[in-house]
Design a protein around this motif. Sequence first.
Motif, PDB file in Angstrom:
ATOM      1  N   LYS A 188      53.214  33.390  38.555  1.00 45.42           N
ATOM      2  CA  LYS A 188      53.542  32.915  37.194  1.00 45.42           C
ATOM      3  C   LYS A 188      53.714  31.395  37.142  1.00 45.42           C
ATOM      4  O   LYS A 188      54.598  30.875  36.447  1.00 45.42           O
ATOM      5  CB  LYS A 188      54.776  33.628  36.657  1.00 45.42           C
ATOM      6  CG  LYS A 188      54.404  34.464  35.422  1.00 45.42           C
ATOM      7  CD  LYS A 188      55.533  34.927  34.613  1.00 45.42           C
ATOM      8  CE  LYS A 188      55.009  35.093  33.170  1.00 45.42           C
ATOM      9  NZ  LYS A 188      56.006  35.111  32.205  1.00 45.42           N
ATOM     10  N   LEU A 189      52.896  30.689  37.888  1.00 42.72           N
ATOM     11  CA  LEU A 189      52.940  29.221  37.835  1.00 42.72           C
ATOM     12  C   LEU A 189      52.352  28.757  36.507  1.00 42.72           C
ATOM     13  O   LEU A 189      51.529  29.455  35.912  1.00 42.72           O
ATOM     14  CB  LEU A 189      52.115  28.623  38.988  1.00 42.72           C
ATOM     15  CG  LEU A 189      52.554  28.937  40.412  1.00 42.72           C
ATOM     16  CD1 LEU A 189      51.634  28.257  41.418  1.00 42.72           C
ATOM     17  CD2 LEU A 189      53.983  28.483  40.649  1.00 42.72           C
ATOM     18  N   PRO A 190      52.748  27.574  36.015  1.00 40.31           N
ATOM     19  CA  PRO A 190      52.159  27.071  34.765  1.00 40.31           C
ATOM     20  C   PRO A 190      50.649  26.849  34.927  1.00 40.31           C
ATOM     21  O   PRO A 190      50.185  26.508  36.020  1.00 40.31           O
ATOM     22  CB  PRO A 190      52.873  25.731  34.537  1.00 40.31           C
ATOM     23  CG  PRO A 190      54.038  25.737  35.432  1.00 40.31           C
ATOM     24  CD  PRO A 190      53.758  26.660  36.564  1.00 40.31           C
ATOM     25  N   ARG A 191      49.899  27.034  33.842  1.00 44.33           N
ATOM     26  CA  ARG A 191      48.441  26.959  33.884  1.00 44.33           C
ATOM     27  C   ARG A 191      47.941  25.632  34.455  1.00 44.33           C
ATOM     28  O   ARG A 191      47.010  25.591  35.250  1.00 44.33           O
ATOM     29  CB  ARG A 191      47.896  27.200  32.464  1.00 44.33           C
ATOM     30  CG  ARG A 191      46.390  27.206  32.320  1.00 44.33           C
ATOM     31  CD  ARG A 191      45.678  28.234  33.154  1.00 44.33           C
ATOM     32  NE  ARG A 191      46.083  29.595  32.896  1.00 44.33           N
ATOM     33  CZ  ARG A 191      45.607  30.642  33.591  1.00 44.33           C
ATOM     34  NH1 ARG A 191      44.733  30.462  34.562  1.00 44.33           N
ATOM     35  NH2 ARG A 191      46.012  31.858  33.324  1.00 44.33           N
TER      36      ARG A 191
ATOM     37  N   SER B 235      45.135  30.486  28.866  1.00 41.62           N
ATOM     38  CA  SER B 235      45.368  29.441  27.856  1.00 41.62           C
ATOM     39  C   SER B 235      44.087  29.224  27.043  1.00 41.62           C
ATOM     40  O   SER B 235      42.982  29.367  27.559  1.00 41.62           O
ATOM     41  CB  SER B 235      45.790  28.142  28.539  1.00 41.62           C
ATOM     42  OG  SER B 235      44.759  27.686  29.366  1.00 41.62           O
TER      43      SER B 235
ATOM     44  N   ARG C 212      52.190  38.066  34.772  1.00 41.46           N
ATOM     45  CA  ARG C 212      51.396  36.981  35.328  1.00 41.46           C
ATOM     46  C   ARG C 212      51.290  35.841  34.317  1.00 41.46           C
ATOM     47  O   ARG C 212      51.676  35.978  33.167  1.00 41.46           O
ATOM     48  CB  ARG C 212      49.989  37.471  35.667  1.00 41.46           C
ATOM     49  CG  ARG C 212      49.938  38.891  36.134  1.00 41.46           C
ATOM     50  CD  ARG C 212      48.561  39.409  36.411  1.00 41.46           C
ATOM     51  NE  ARG C 212      47.982  38.712  37.523  1.00 41.46           N
ATOM     52  CZ  ARG C 212      46.811  38.124  37.487  1.00 41.46           C
ATOM     53  NH1 ARG C 212      46.093  38.170  36.388  1.00 41.46           N
ATOM     54  NH2 ARG C 212      46.347  37.505  38.523  1.00 41.46           N
ATOM     55  N   THR C 213      50.728  34.746  34.797  1.00 42.07           N
ATOM     56  CA  THR C 213      50.506  33.603  33.907  1.00 42.07           C
ATOM     57  C   THR C 213      49.508  34.002  32.816  1.00 42.07           C
ATOM     58  O   THR C 213      48.451  34.576  33.130  1.00 42.07           O
ATOM     59  CB  THR C 213      49.927  32.410  34.707  1.00 42.07           C
ATOM     60  OG1 THR C 213      50.762  32.186  35.833  1.00 42.07           O
ATOM     61  CG2 THR C 213      49.830  31.168  33.852  1.00 42.07           C
ATOM     62  N   ASP C 214      49.846  33.721  31.574  1.00 37.33           N
ATOM     63  CA  ASP C 214      48.944  34.057  30.456  1.00 37.33           C
ATOM     64  C   ASP C 214      47.746  33.115  30.446  1.00 37.33           C
ATOM     65  O   ASP C 214      47.853  31.959  30.857  1.00 37.33           O
ATOM     66  CB  ASP C 214      49.696  33.932  29.124  1.00 37.33           C
ATOM     67  CG  ASP C 214      50.596  35.125  28.895  1.00 37.33           C
ATOM     68  OD1 ASP C 214      50.174  36.239  29.255  1.00 37.33           O
ATOM     69  OD2 ASP C 214      51.718  34.931  28.379  1.00 37.33           O
TER      70      ASP C 214
ATOM     71  N   GLU D 110      48.582  32.942  39.716  1.00 33.69           N
ATOM     72  CA  GLU D 110      48.865  33.610  38.437  1.00 33.69           C
ATOM     73  C   GLU D 110      49.920  34.690  38.631  1.00 33.69           C
ATOM     74  O   GLU D 110      50.784  34.891  37.777  1.00 33.69           O
ATOM     75  CB  GLU D 110      47.586  34.235  37.860  1.00 33.69           C
ATOM     76  CG  GLU D 110      46.671  33.209  37.188  1.00 33.69           C
ATOM     77  CD  GLU D 110      45.344  33.782  36.740  1.00 33.69           C
ATOM     78  OE1 GLU D 110      45.076  34.961  36.972  1.00 33.69           O
ATOM     79  OE2 GLU D 110      44.559  33.006  36.151  1.00 33.69           O
TER      80      GLU D 110
ATOM     81  N   ILE E 141      48.300  25.623  38.135  1.00 34.63           N
ATOM     82  CA  ILE E 141      47.315  26.526  38.757  1.00 34.63           C
ATOM     83  C   ILE E 141      45.965  25.806  38.862  1.00 34.63           C
ATOM     84  O   ILE E 141      45.334  25.791  39.916  1.00 34.63           O
ATOM     85  CB  ILE E 141      47.165  27.832  37.935  1.00 34.63           C
ATOM     86  CG1 ILE E 141      48.445  28.658  38.018  1.00 34.63           C
ATOM     87  CG2 ILE E 141      45.970  28.659  38.423  1.00 34.63           C
ATOM     88  CD1 ILE E 141      48.457  29.905  37.150  1.00 34.63           C
TER      89      ILE E 141
END
Lengths: 263, 249
Positions: A116-119, B225, B221-223, A113, A122
């Motif tokens: 900032k990798l895509p969900r 979802s 950071r990654t949000d 996270e 991850i």
Amino acid sequence: MVFTDPNRLPPLLQVEHVSHHYPDGGTSVSNVSFNVCKGEFIVLAGANGSGKTTLLRLLNGLLHPSAGDIRYRGKPIIKNPEHTRKHIGMVFQDPDTQIVGETVFDDTAFGPENLKLPREEIDKTVHATLDSLGLGHMKDRCPSTLSGGEKRRLALSGILVMHPEIILLDEPFSNLDYPGAAGLLQLLEFLNRDGITLIAATHDVEKIIDKAGRMIIMQNGTIVADGPPSLHVQALEQYGIREPCASRYGMKPADWVNGRKRP
Amino acid sequence: MTPFTYRKGESHYHRLDPRYKLIMLALVSVSVLQAAFIPLLVFSAALAQAMVRVGIHIPTALKHLKFFFLLLLLIFLARTVSEQSGDTLFKIYKLQVTTGGIRLGVLTAWRFLVVMLAGMIFSRSTRPSQVKSAAQWFLKPVPFIPEKRAAVMIGLAIRFLPLILQQAEELSLARKARGGDLRKNPVKRITELAVGLMKKSFRTADQTALAMAARGFSEDRTDPSFHPSRLDAAYLVLTGTTAILLFVC
């Protein structure tokens, strides 16, 4: 397990004349130099207060050297700390302070996270890492309910999920019972065979010495010995480190895991 | 493990979007505080069924709420003596207990109990990380609040609360082992425990900050979802309608 002559392969990590002083003027690491090559398994041995933890934190970019230079793949690590921490992971002595997620899954996802990798990526990589460490069935468990060995594996999974090249381990066997320590040792051996470079700082060298290809001994912030473990094992006690039992009786250090009786 | 601790499950409540669940909890909490006896009785029955569905064992849950019942008793007593309508049952000095007072006392305590039980269903069926994500989503439009930092702080609080309680227990036992419980002054006892606990907590916080930095912590950071479905909409409409009925009837 591979023993590599530091002069033979291009070094992954170069530590050149590194010193570190505390703000009060005290010295924790003094004029330390060594190279680390890909695939090495290094035991960083030393008594309490010898500077092992400080050196690991310098290698991870958490502390800045007061003098000297540390380079990862030829680039100074302090100039690109994010890059450094992605490729050089560190497992702390107390996993309770390292585990920050509310569940096993969330903790492992913390690093990706931050990158900032895509969900979706991850989720995929976290599941794969947890499964590979045998933690997949615990993904919804609260970390505080895990055993010591499971917590240590979780701390490792939080590092492995970022696919590091080097893993630094600070006293990896502290507070672990026999099965926990044996499980961790097998895991470290597997990771090293998989090509990951390991540097384990410990004063309890007995468990790990036969797996390592190189031993660096520290005393009062300086490196006093560096080379194959067999060369320096008998000198350990003069630096305040217990000599392995087998070595005391004139034998080669034994495999700590395979010596145990299986149920 | 308490009835408030999240437990994996397959119920509808487990599958709902945490943002919808938070809105529903807020709607229920506000409307229940206005509810009369009969609507509250019907709603309590529905709530009991929901508790069973999310896997809460009701007698165990009530046992865990024993200290909360003390608070409810205080609320009951306060409301009872503050309401003077209806027939007088008895009088203690200047305090007069009436049928209207007892009715209001029971109703008020019951309402608070229902809000607590609704919260229990929420926390039992919602992963802490989902609560954190929902809080981050709700804080996003609020100016001057860094929602990602707030979410990390919520997550750390949830993570470290059991650890701090464990440390407090260890410190307390260590004090007892050295005869600390022989000390009669409660202020001194609490101060000694608090100082030790704060020292330990600050040290843990320091180590955690380092460990987070070692894992490349960044606020960018990654949000989280979310995947809202028709089920969420259906439950929201149902809860909204129930809230209006509780408010009006």
